[in-house]
Design an enzyme around this catalytic site. Structure first.
Site, short mmCIF file in Angstrom:
data_model
loop_
_atom_site.label_atom_id
_atom_site.label_comp_id
_atom_site.label_asym_id
_atom_site.label_seq_id
_atom_site.Cartn_x
_atom_site.Cartn_y
_atom_site.Cartn_z
N LYS A 1 0.86 -1.19 0.00
CA LYS A 1 0.00 0.00 0.00
C LYS A 1 0.89 1.24 0.00
O LYS A 1 1.51 1.56 0.99
CB LYS A 1 -0.94 0.06 1.22
N CYS B 1 14.03 10.49 6.25
CA CYS B 1 14.13 10.10 7.66
C CYS B 1 15.58 10.18 8.14
O CYS B 1 15.84 10.36 9.32
CB CYS B 1 13.57 8.69 7.85
N GLU C 1 10.51 1.00 10.07
CA GLU C 1 11.51 2.04 9.86
C GLU C 1 10.80 3.37 10.07
O GLU C 1 9.95 3.75 9.27
CB GLU C 1 12.08 1.98 8.45
N GLU D 1 10.89 15.50 14.85
CA GLU D 1 11.19 15.35 13.42
C GLU D 1 10.31 16.30 12.62
O GLU D 1 9.08 16.23 12.70
CB GLU D 1 10.92 13.91 12.98
P1 NDP Z 1 2.40 8.22 8.18
O1 NDP Z 1 3.30 7.50 9.09
O2 NDP Z 1 1.02 8.54 8.67
O3 NDP Z 1 2.22 7.43 6.80
C1 NDP Z 1 3.11 6.46 6.29
C2 NDP Z 1 2.32 5.35 5.60
O4 NDP Z 1 1.49 4.68 6.55
C3 NDP Z 1 1.38 5.84 4.52
O5 NDP Z 1 1.29 4.87 3.49
C4 NDP Z 1 0.09 5.95 5.27
O6 NDP Z 1 -1.02 6.00 4.44
C5 NDP Z 1 0.12 4.71 6.11
N1 NDP Z 1 -0.75 4.71 7.29
C6 NDP Z 1 -1.24 5.76 7.97
N2 NDP Z 1 -2.03 5.34 8.99
C7 NDP Z 1 -2.04 3.99 8.95
C8 NDP Z 1 -2.66 2.96 9.72
N3 NDP Z 1 -3.45 3.24 10.77
N4 NDP Z 1 -2.43 1.67 9.39
C9 NDP Z 1 -1.63 1.36 8.35
N5 NDP Z 1 -1.03 2.28 7.56
C10 NDP Z 1 -1.21 3.58 7.86
O7 NDP Z 1 3.15 9.52 7.71
P2 NDP Z 1 2.56 10.87 7.13
O8 NDP Z 1 2.49 10.74 5.67
O9 NDP Z 1 1.31 11.29 7.85
O10 NDP Z 1 3.73 11.87 7.56
C11 NDP Z 1 3.78 12.37 8.89
C12 NDP Z 1 5.19 12.46 9.38
O11 NDP Z 1 5.76 11.17 9.44
C13 NDP Z 1 6.14 13.23 8.48
O12 NDP Z 1 6.02 14.59 8.67
C14 NDP Z 1 7.46 12.67 8.93
O13 NDP Z 1 7.86 13.31 10.13
C15 NDP Z 1 7.15 11.21 9.21
N6 NDP Z 1 7.48 10.33 8.06
C16 NDP Z 1 8.60 9.58 8.13
C17 NDP Z 1 8.97 8.81 7.06
C18 NDP Z 1 10.21 7.99 7.08
O14 NDP Z 1 10.80 7.75 6.02
N7 NDP Z 1 10.63 7.49 8.23
C19 NDP Z 1 8.20 8.77 5.83
C20 NDP Z 1 6.98 9.54 5.87
C21 NDP Z 1 6.66 10.29 6.96
P3 NDP Z 1 -1.61 7.44 4.06
O15 NDP Z 1 -0.55 8.18 3.31
O16 NDP Z 1 -2.77 7.11 3.22
O17 NDP Z 1 -1.98 8.11 5.36
#
Ligand code: NDP
Length: 480
Positions: free
Chosen positions: A177, A286, A252, A382
């Site tokens: 996903k 990240c 991660e 972050e």
């Molecule tokens: P999220 O952690 O919410 O999203 C990452 C992934 O998880 C997306 O595919 C998201 O889908 C999915 N997801 C969200 N909620 C659920 C759930 N309950 N069960 C399963 N999957 C889920 O990150 P955000 O996009 O909201 O970003 C927020 C913050 O997270 C950023 O500002 C950053 O600080 C951090 N981040 C860190 C990353 C890394 O590489 N470590 C990558 C991205 C974000 P959907 O997009 O549809 O919500």
């Protein structure tokens, strides 16, 4: 790509709409307009995808194909990806404003993920344990089953392939996903897997939001492994959900990477990497070097050079070859980063350069701030944007303490020409990866992951093998 492309789910090798027929809008953040639509997955679509993967694992040819044939199939997919490099890169650039040259680099890395793990499983060896009891034992690494992979928007193709490649290489079947913000390149990857002749159900793509689509995957009793990259908060939710059916998780999560510049560093090199570490991909990494610590004896000189280099980055259209830096990936994320900029001003931070572009775009310019209180939110949390907080230090002990004083522990960088110091400090940093005099260089055989709020588990090489297989010990009697 047409103006309004559609990205469906790929389930059982068919590209399909959601059962409800619902779609969501896909944005181009640089142009601030909708450029495509994607299928809005719900729990019932997740169930379809999981049962396709389950059937493919329990009854299909993929887990039984043998390591050489499986590697061949995965290399076929890698070939097709290479041939479609421009299309894949264009999708990520359009979808999240990643400069096209960087997106092209990500495609090459994604291809390498497949080639590396295809060969890694093809050539792997198990272990033999000689015993003194008239027996011997050997290990086997069989596939774990159905893998649910949930990937973020910052490296849409690259992070997805980092999960899919080892999962399918080891004989599992998979549902990916992608983030709701960036469904395009992963859906094209799913189409290419069909073209490469993958059996139905081996690689399913489920589009939609984290909730309900992602949550339906992580909570499914038919899922045997959950691998997730994203925020630490969502990571906790994912782990709790997987715990209901005891599926092992690999997480991660976020980071607040320390970047340490000692007085004896090669300053040109340190400035180059300091810029890359926090401004590449507009800081949406990240692994970003978001906390910079510079020795007090070179502080002013380093900042002068660092600020000058940051201000030289060409900000603009991701498809302009001159562009090194573009807008943030979404309005939601732009608003989040702006809120940290406001908080940094309120906390008394000194802005050396940067700030919001203020032209109606979703650009936050490369931002460098010092004098921030060590307990302020922009220093501790972050931000995931082009925002670097700088501090000076006097001693090695002091900077090790500062670097480790965070809930995160994904990575750290240090710059010094003193060999003993490099080893000494690297071993004391609480982080999954430490880069010395460089950044972002990876060997896919090595462990990748973080400590504390940065994650659970490691992936890469044999670490991925441990996660995506069910290791088995076979004990044989050899004495009569
Ligand atoms: P999220 O952690 O919410 O999203 C990452 C992934 O998880 C997306 O595919 C998201 O889908 C999915 N997801 C969200 N909620 C659920 C759930 N309950 N069960 C399963 N999957 C889920 O990150 P955000 O996009 O909201 O970003 C927020 C913050 O997270 C950023 O500002 C950053 O600080 C951090 N981040 C860190 C990353 C890394 O590489 N470590 C990558 C991205 C974000 P959907 O997009 O549809 O919500």
């Amino acid at each position: 790509m047409s103006e309004q492309e559609f990205f469906g789910h790929i389930i059982d090798n068919e590209e399909v709409e959601s059962l409800s027929g619902e779609r969501f809008e896909v944005w181009n953040p640089w142009k601030r307009e909708v450029w495509a639509e994607a299928a809005e997955g719900a729990a019932q679509d997740a169930e379809r995808a999981v049962s396709s993967a389950r059937k493919a694992f329990d009854e299909g040819p993929w887990p039984r194909l043998g390591r050489v044939e499986r590697a061949r199939a995965i290399h076929r997919l890698a070939d097709l990806m290479e041939a479609r490099t421009d299309d894949l890169a264009r999708m990520d650039s359009t979808n999240m404003a990643k400069p096209f040259e960087q997106a092209t680099h990500d495609v090459a890395r994604s291809v390498w993920n497949f080639r590396f793990f295809a060969d890694h499983q093809r050539d792997h060896v198990g272990e033999v344990y000689p015993m003194d009891t008239g027996h011997h034992t050997y290990s086997e690494y069989g596939p774990a089953g159905v893998v649910a992979a949930i990937s973020p928007w910052n490296f849409p193709l690259m992070m997805a392939t980092w999960k899919i490649a080892p999962a399918i290489a080891w004989g599992n079947t998979c549902i990916i996903k992608p983030s709701e913000d960036t469904p395009a390149s992963v859906t094209l990857l799913g189409r290419l897997a069909v073209e490469a002749g993958f059996p139905p159900g081996v690689l399913n793509v489920l589009n939609g939001h984290g909730f309900p689509a992602g949550a339906a995957l992580t909570g499914s009793y038919d899922v045997d492994r959950v691998t997730f990259t994203g925020s630490s908060i969502t990571g906790r939710t994912v782990m709790a959900s997987a715990a209901t059916h005891l599926a092992p998780v690999s997480l991660e999560l976020g980071g607040k990477g320390a970047n340490i510049v000692f007085a004896d560093a090669d300053l040109d090199n340190a400035v180059y990497w300091a810029v890359e570490a926090i401004f590449r991909n507009a800081g949406q990494i990240c692994l970003a070097g978001s906390r910079l610590f510079v020795h007090s004896s070179i502080y002013e000189e380093f900042l002068r050079r660092f600020v000058a280099a940051a201000e030289k980055l060409t900000v603009g259209d991701p498809f302009d070859p001159a562009t090194r830096f573009s807008s943030l990936a979404s309005k939601r994320h732009f608003d989040k980063v702006v809120s940290y900029i406001d908080a940094a001003r309120e906390a008394g931070g000194r802005f050396l350069t940067g700030g919001v572009a203020d032209d109606g775009s979703w650009v936050v310019r490369p931002t460098i701030v010092d004098n921030l209180p060590l307990d302020s939110a922009p220093y501790c949390e972050e931000i995931f944007g082009p925002f670097c907080v700088v501090n000076s230090f006097d001693t090695e002990e002091e900077v090790i303490h500062l670097a480790n004083d965070t809930r995160y522990g994904l990575n750290a960088m240090l710059f010094t020409e003193n060999l003993s110091r490099a080893h000494r400090v690297a071993s004391q940093l609480r982080a999954g990866t430490v880069w010395v005099n460089c950044f972002f260089i990876r060997d896919l055989r090595t462990p990748f992951g973080g400590v504390g709020d940065s994650g659970v588990g490691r992936e890469g090489g044999n670490f991925s093998r441990e996660f995506f297989t069910e290791p088995k010990a076979v004990v044989m009697q050899i004495a009569r």
